[in-house]
Design a protein around this motif. Structure first.
Motif, PDB file in Angstrom:
ATOM      1  N   LEU A  40      -3.435  12.851   3.758  1.00  0.00           N
ATOM      2  CA  LEU A  40      -2.037  12.652   4.151  1.00  0.00           C
ATOM      3  C   LEU A  40      -1.032  13.262   3.184  1.00  0.00           C
ATOM      4  CD1 LEU A  40      -2.305   8.939   5.352  1.00  0.00           C
ATOM      5  CD2 LEU A  40      -1.928  10.959   6.787  1.00  0.00           C
ATOM      6  N   ASN A  41      -1.496  13.971   2.156  1.00  0.00           N
ATOM      7  CA  ASN A  41      -0.531  14.425   1.139  1.00  0.00           C
ATOM      8  C   ASN A  41       0.499  15.408   1.688  1.00  0.00           C
ATOM      9  OD1 ASN A  41      -2.946  15.942   1.258  1.00  0.00           O
ATOM     10  ND2 ASN A  41      -2.642  16.836  -0.766  1.00  0.00           N
ATOM     11  N   GLY A  42       0.102  16.233   2.654  1.00  0.00           N
ATOM     12  CA  GLY A  42       1.070  17.167   3.240  1.00  0.00           C
ATOM     13  C   GLY A  42       2.149  16.425   4.024  1.00  0.00           C
ATOM     14  N   LEU A  43       1.724  15.475   4.838  1.00  0.00           N
ATOM     15  CA  LEU A  43       2.675  14.666   5.604  1.00  0.00           C
ATOM     16  C   LEU A  43       3.628  13.923   4.668  1.00  0.00           C
ATOM     17  CD1 LEU A  43       3.618  13.346   8.307  1.00  0.00           C
ATOM     18  CD2 LEU A  43       1.836  11.600   7.939  1.00  0.00           C
ATOM     19  N   VAL A  44       3.065  13.367   3.599  1.00  0.00           N
ATOM     20  CA  VAL A  44       3.884  12.595   2.657  1.00  0.00           C
ATOM     21  C   VAL A  44       4.919  13.494   1.975  1.00  0.00           C
ATOM     22  CG1 VAL A  44       3.811  11.351   0.450  1.00  0.00           C
ATOM     23  CG2 VAL A  44       2.232  10.734   2.297  1.00  0.00           C
ATOM     24  N   GLU A  45       4.512  14.700   1.593  1.00  0.00           N
ATOM     25  CA  GLU A  45       5.481  15.627   0.978  1.00  0.00           C
ATOM     26  C   GLU A  45       6.661  15.878   1.917  1.00  0.00           C
ATOM     27  OE1 GLU A  45       6.114  17.247  -1.990  1.00  0.00           O
ATOM     28  OE2 GLU A  45       4.574  15.888  -2.754  1.00  0.00           O
ATOM     29  N   ALA A  46       6.331  16.100   3.188  1.00  0.00           N
ATOM     30  CA  ALA A  46       7.387  16.360   4.180  1.00  0.00           C
ATOM     31  C   ALA A  46       8.325  15.159   4.298  1.00  0.00           C
ATOM     32  CB  ALA A  46       6.757  16.687   5.534  1.00  0.00           C
ATOM     33  N   MET A  47       7.757  13.965   4.267  1.00  0.00           N
ATOM     34  CA  MET A  47       8.576  12.754   4.365  1.00  0.00           C
ATOM     35  C   MET A  47       9.451  12.568   3.133  1.00  0.00           C
ATOM     36  SD  MET A  47       5.656  10.166   5.866  1.00  0.00           S
ATOM     37  CE  MET A  47       6.685   8.692   5.746  1.00  0.00           C
ATOM     38  N   LEU A  48       8.882  12.815   1.965  1.00  0.00           N
ATOM     39  CA  LEU A  48       9.641  12.594   0.731  1.00  0.00           C
ATOM     40  C   LEU A  48      10.748  13.628   0.571  1.00  0.00           C
ATOM     41  CD1 LEU A  48       6.822  11.513  -1.756  1.00  0.00           C
ATOM     42  CD2 LEU A  48       8.442  10.084  -0.514  1.00  0.00           C
ATOM     43  N   MET A  73       5.197   2.833   0.928  1.00  0.00           N
ATOM     44  CA  MET A  73       4.196   3.376   1.853  1.00  0.00           C
ATOM     45  C   MET A  73       2.864   2.665   1.642  1.00  0.00           C
ATOM     46  SD  MET A  73       4.675   7.497   2.120  1.00  0.00           S
ATOM     47  CE  MET A  73       4.738   7.812   0.357  1.00  0.00           C
ATOM     48  N   ARG A  74       2.095   2.599   2.688  1.00  0.00           N
ATOM     49  CA  ARG A  74       0.723   2.115   2.583  1.00  0.00           C
ATOM     50  C   ARG A  74      -0.091   2.724   3.704  1.00  0.00           C
ATOM     51  NH1 ARG A  74      -1.657  -2.869  -0.257  1.00  0.00           N
ATOM     52  NH2 ARG A  74      -1.166  -1.285  -1.759  1.00  0.00           N
ATOM     53  N   ASP A  75      -1.357   3.079   3.374  1.00  0.00           N
ATOM     54  CA  ASP A  75      -2.241   3.558   4.435  1.00  0.00           C
ATOM     55  C   ASP A  75      -3.108   2.390   4.891  1.00  0.00           C
ATOM     56  OD1 ASP A  75      -3.507   3.627   1.924  1.00  0.00           O
ATOM     57  OD2 ASP A  75      -4.955   5.132   2.582  1.00  0.00           O
ATOM     58  N   PRO A  76      -3.045   2.054   6.166  1.00  0.00           N
ATOM     59  CA  PRO A  76      -3.737   0.865   6.673  1.00  0.00           C
ATOM     60  C   PRO A  76      -5.233   1.098   6.853  1.00  0.00           C
ATOM     61  CG  PRO A  76      -2.293   1.806   8.372  1.00  0.00           C
ATOM     62  CD  PRO A  76      -2.267   2.737   7.216  1.00  0.00           C
ATOM     63  N   THR A  77      -5.998   0.957   5.783  1.00  0.00           N
ATOM     64  CA  THR A  77      -7.450   1.152   5.849  1.00  0.00           C
ATOM     65  C   THR A  77      -8.101  -0.192   6.182  1.00  0.00           C
ATOM     66  OG1 THR A  77      -7.561   0.963   3.438  1.00  0.00           O
ATOM     67  CG2 THR A  77      -7.380   3.168   4.339  1.00  0.00           C
ATOM     68  N   ARG A  78      -9.001  -0.686   5.311  1.00  0.00           N
ATOM     69  CA  ARG A  78      -9.649  -1.975   5.608  1.00  0.00           C
ATOM     70  C   ARG A  78      -8.596  -3.065   5.822  1.00  0.00           C
ATOM     71  NH1 ARG A  78     -13.527  -3.005   0.659  1.00  0.00           N
ATOM     72  NH2 ARG A  78     -11.985  -1.664  -0.351  1.00  0.00           N
ATOM     73  N   GLY A  79      -8.784  -3.856   6.837  1.00  0.00           N
ATOM     74  CA  GLY A  79      -7.797  -4.895   7.143  1.00  0.00           C
ATOM     75  C   GLY A  79      -6.748  -4.400   8.124  1.00  0.00           C
ATOM     76  N   GLY A  80      -6.716  -3.084   8.317  1.00  0.00           N
ATOM     77  CA  GLY A  80      -5.870  -2.503   9.349  1.00  0.00           C
ATOM     78  C   GLY A  80      -4.380  -2.620   9.088  1.00  0.00           C
ATOM     79  N   LEU A  81      -3.614  -2.343  10.136  1.00  0.00           N
ATOM     80  CA  LEU A  81      -2.162  -2.409  10.051  1.00  0.00           C
ATOM     81  C   LEU A  81      -1.705  -3.819   9.660  1.00  0.00           C
ATOM     82  CD1 LEU A  81       0.587  -1.037  10.510  1.00  0.00           C
ATOM     83  CD2 LEU A  81       0.434  -1.728  12.918  1.00  0.00           C
ATOM     84  N   VAL A 138      -7.270  10.793  -1.876  1.00  0.00           N
ATOM     85  CA  VAL A 138      -6.040  11.592  -1.749  1.00  0.00           C
ATOM     86  C   VAL A 138      -4.921  10.737  -1.147  1.00  0.00           C
ATOM     87  CG1 VAL A 138      -5.019  13.446  -0.353  1.00  0.00           C
ATOM     88  CG2 VAL A 138      -7.091  13.886  -1.700  1.00  0.00           C
ATOM     89  N   ASN A 139      -5.270   9.934  -0.151  1.00  0.00           N
ATOM     90  CA  ASN A 139      -4.247   9.125   0.511  1.00  0.00           C
ATOM     91  C   ASN A 139      -3.720   8.008  -0.391  1.00  0.00           C
ATOM     92  OD1 ASN A 139      -4.667  10.816   2.613  1.00  0.00           O
ATOM     93  ND2 ASN A 139      -5.735   9.346   3.919  1.00  0.00           N
TER      94      ASN A 139
END
Lengths: 339, 339
Positions: A204-212, A220-228, A82-83
Motif C-alpha cells: 500500500l505504500n504507493g497509495l499512501v504516498e498519494a494520500m499523504l 491510518m490502519r490496515d485491517p488485517t487480523r480482526g478485520g475492519l 510494507v503496509n
C-alpha cells in the motif's frame, strides 16, 4: 487470563490477543501498551537530521495454504510489513527475511515463495538486506514460516498515528473488505468452497504516498487480523474518540457476502491484506478520496463514516435498516493462520 | 544441489547451508552473495548525517530445549541479534520480536522466556520497539519460535566488516569455544549427558565497544552455527586472505573437550553465542587484547593466529604436534536446533 496455555484465539487479532499482549508480553518487554498500539514504531536515531524518524516493524507469516488465489506466503511477507510501515506515513526502504523451514519442504516450494517475495519487494521498491535461515525437524513446523521486519523513513513533519483521529474527521476505506480471508479459506483443506474471490494482498505504500500528498490524513490502519472491526475499535480506543460507521457504505464483494452467509461470518471481521482505513480532516477528505480513487489500489475507496466526540473507544454502526448497534472488539478469530 | 527437499544440514551454518543460500535464496531476493556474507547489513538512510550508517539484521531462534544451562530462548534471541549488529561495529539500539507460538504452550513458559528476553534486552541496552504474535495449531511448531531483528548505529568512520582482514593482522579470540552447543546438547532429550558446562550466551556489544576504542579492529565475526571453523573460513573467503591458526592456542574448556571426545566431535565446529573472532592490526593487537581481557566477557581472550598472504580462503591449522592441516568448511552440523 483464566487459561494456562496458549490457544488459537490468542493469535486472532481480537480481544483475546490483546489480553495476551497486555498481560504477558508487554510487561515482560518493558514497553507498556504503546508497543503494539501502532503498526510500526517511530524512532529517532542519534545521527539523523532533526525531525526525521525511522519506522520499524516486524511480522511473521504462517498462512495455510501457502499459495492462495491472488497471493502466496512470499507476497504476503512483503505486503504485511510494507503496509505496517506505510500506516505510520513512512516510506518503506529495507526488509529482513527470517525463514523457518521444515525438513522435507520441497525446494521448489521454497523457490517459488522466495521468487514471489523478491518480485513483490521489487514491486514495492524495498530491498531485502539481511536474512536468516533455520531448519527444524519434520513435524516441527508446517512447511515454512517467514518473518519479515522492515525499516522506512518518516519524512520530517509527517504525523500519522493510530492515535491521531480527531472529532470531525471523515473515515475513508480504500476498498472492499474480506477478500483476503475469503480467498485463503476457500483453499483451505477440509473447507470445500470454490468462491471466485482473490486476496487483496498488495503493497500500500504507493497509495499512501498519494494520500499523504493530498494532505490532512491523521490516522491510518490496515485491517488485517480482526478485520475492519478490530481496526475501528483500535483507532477509537487509541485516539480516544468515538467512531460512527455506516454499514451500508462499506463495500463488500458479492462472493465475500455469499461466503459469509454460508458460514455465518461477518465480513467486518475478515482479514484484509491490501486495504486501509484512514481518518482524514473533513476539509481534506474529498481530495484524499479522489487521490485514492485515482490509484489502482483505491479505485473502490469510499467514505464510510466519521469521527465523533462521544465515548472514547465506542464504535457505532448505522445499519442499512436505520438502527444503530455498537461494534464489539472481536474476541478471537474465525479461522487461524490466515496470514 | 542434488536433493529436492530441505534437510537438516541446510540449517547447519556450513557449506550445505551456503549452497542453499547461494542457489535458492540469494538469486530470488536479488541480493547476490553480499546479502549474508556479513552478520548485519550496513545501510545509509536518506536523512542521516554524512558518514553515519545503520546496521540491520535478523535471526530466528528454534533452540531445543528452550531452557539450558546458562541461558534460554529469550536470552538467546537478544544476544544473537545484538551480537550480529556488534560484529559490524554498530551500537545496537532497537529490537523487534516476532513470536510463533504453538497452541497448548504453557503461558508460564512464555512468561519466563519473555521475562528473560526483556531482562537481557535491558542488560544489553536495547529497547524492544515492535512485535508480532502468531499462534499455530498443536503440532505445527515446537512450543515456541522467536525471531528478533535489530537496528544499531554505526558511527561515522567505523569500518568493521568480515571482508576487512588484512595480511599481517593478528587473530584474537575472546574466549573458550564450544560452550554453548555443549550446554544445549547436554540437556537434549535422548542425550543423557551431565557435563557441567554453561552456555556462553551473552551480549557482546560492551566488549566490542572496548575493543573498538582501543583501535585497529578490521574484521569481526561471532562463531555461532558452524563454530569457529565456519567463522575462520568465512573471514578468509570474504577478505580474500589466508589464515594461520595455532590449534593449541584456542582455549577449550575441559568439559567441552571431554564431551567432544565422548561423541567424536570437534570443538572448532561447535556453536558459540557469546564469543567473537577478530582480525586486528598487528601494532594494535596488544592493546586490543588487553582491552578484551579487562572485560568480563573477554577474560580468557587469546591470540590464536594471524592473517597471511597465501591462497584466498585457505585456513591452515598448526596442530599441537607441529604438523599443519587445512581446515575445511563444515558441511552440515552435528545436531540441529542449537540456536
Amino acid at each position: 487470563m483464566v487459561e494456562k496455555v496458549v490457544n488459537m484465539a490468542h493469535g486472532g487479532g481480537g480481544s483475546r490477543m490483546l489480553e495476551l499482549l497486555e498481560e504477558v508480553v508487554f510487561p515482560a518487554l518493558g514497553g507498556g501498551t504503546p508497543l503494539e498500539a501502532e503498526d510500526a514504531a517511530a524512532l529517532s536515531l542519534p545521527e539523523m537530521e532533526a525531525g526525521g524518524k525511522i519506522a520499524y516493524t516486524t511480522d511473521s507469516f504462517v498462512v495455510k495454504p501457502m499459495i492462495f488465489p491472488g497471493g502466496d506466503i512470499g507476497k504476503l511477507a512483503v505486503c504485511g510489513t510494507v503496509n505496517d510501515l506505510s500506516m505510520r506515513g513512512a516510506r518503506p526502504l529495507y526488509l529482513t527475511v527470517g525463514l523457518i523451514l521444515e525438513e522435507g519442504l520441497p525446494l521448489e516450494t521454497l523457490r517459488e515463495a522466495l521468487a514471489s517475495l523478491g518480485r513483490w519487494a521489487a514491486e514495492a521498491g524495498v530491498a531485502v538486506v539481511a536474512g536468516d535461515t533455520k531448519v527444524v525437524e519434520r513435524g516441527a513446523a508446517d512447511g515454512m514460516y517467514i518473518n519479515t521486519s522492515g525499516i522506512g523513513v518518516i519524512p520530517a513533519g509527517r504525523e500519522v498515528s493510530i492515535s491521531g483521529a480527531r472529532p470531525g474527521d471523515v473515515l475513508l476505506l480504500s476498498g472492499c473488505v474480506g477478500d483476503h480471508e475469503t480467498a485463503v479459506l476457500s483453499r483451505r483443506e477440509g473447507l470445500d468452497f470454490r468462491v471466485e474471490v482473490e486476496s487483496d494482498c498488495a503493497p500500500l505504500n504507493g497509495l499512501v504516498e498519494a494520500m499523504l500528498e493530498a494532505g490532512g490524513v491523521h490516522a491510518m490502519r490496515d485491517p488485517t487480523r480482526g478485520g475492519l472491526a478490530a481496526s475501528l475499535k483500535e483507532m477509537a480506543t487509541a485516539s480516544g474518540v468515538a467512531l460512527e460507521v455506516s454499514e451500508g457504505d462499506v463495500p463488500v464483494r458479492d462472493g465475500v457476502r455469499a461466503f459469509c452467509e454460508l458460514l455465518g461470518l461477518d465480513p467486518f471481521l475478515l482479514a484484509n491484506e491490501g486495504k486501509l482505513l484512514a481518518a482524514v480532516a473533513e476539509e481534506a477528505a474529498p481530495a484524499v478520496l479522489a487521490a485514492m480513487r485515482a490509484h489502482p489500489l483505491g479505485a473502490e475507496a469510499a467514505a464510510v463514516g466519521r469521527v465523533a466526540e462521544g465515548r472514547a473507544g465506542e464504535v457505532s454502526l448505522l445499519t442499512p435498516l436505520g438502527s444503530h448497534r455498537l461494534l464489539r472488539m472481536p474476541s478471537g478469530e474465525h479461522f487461524p493462520r490466515i496470514c
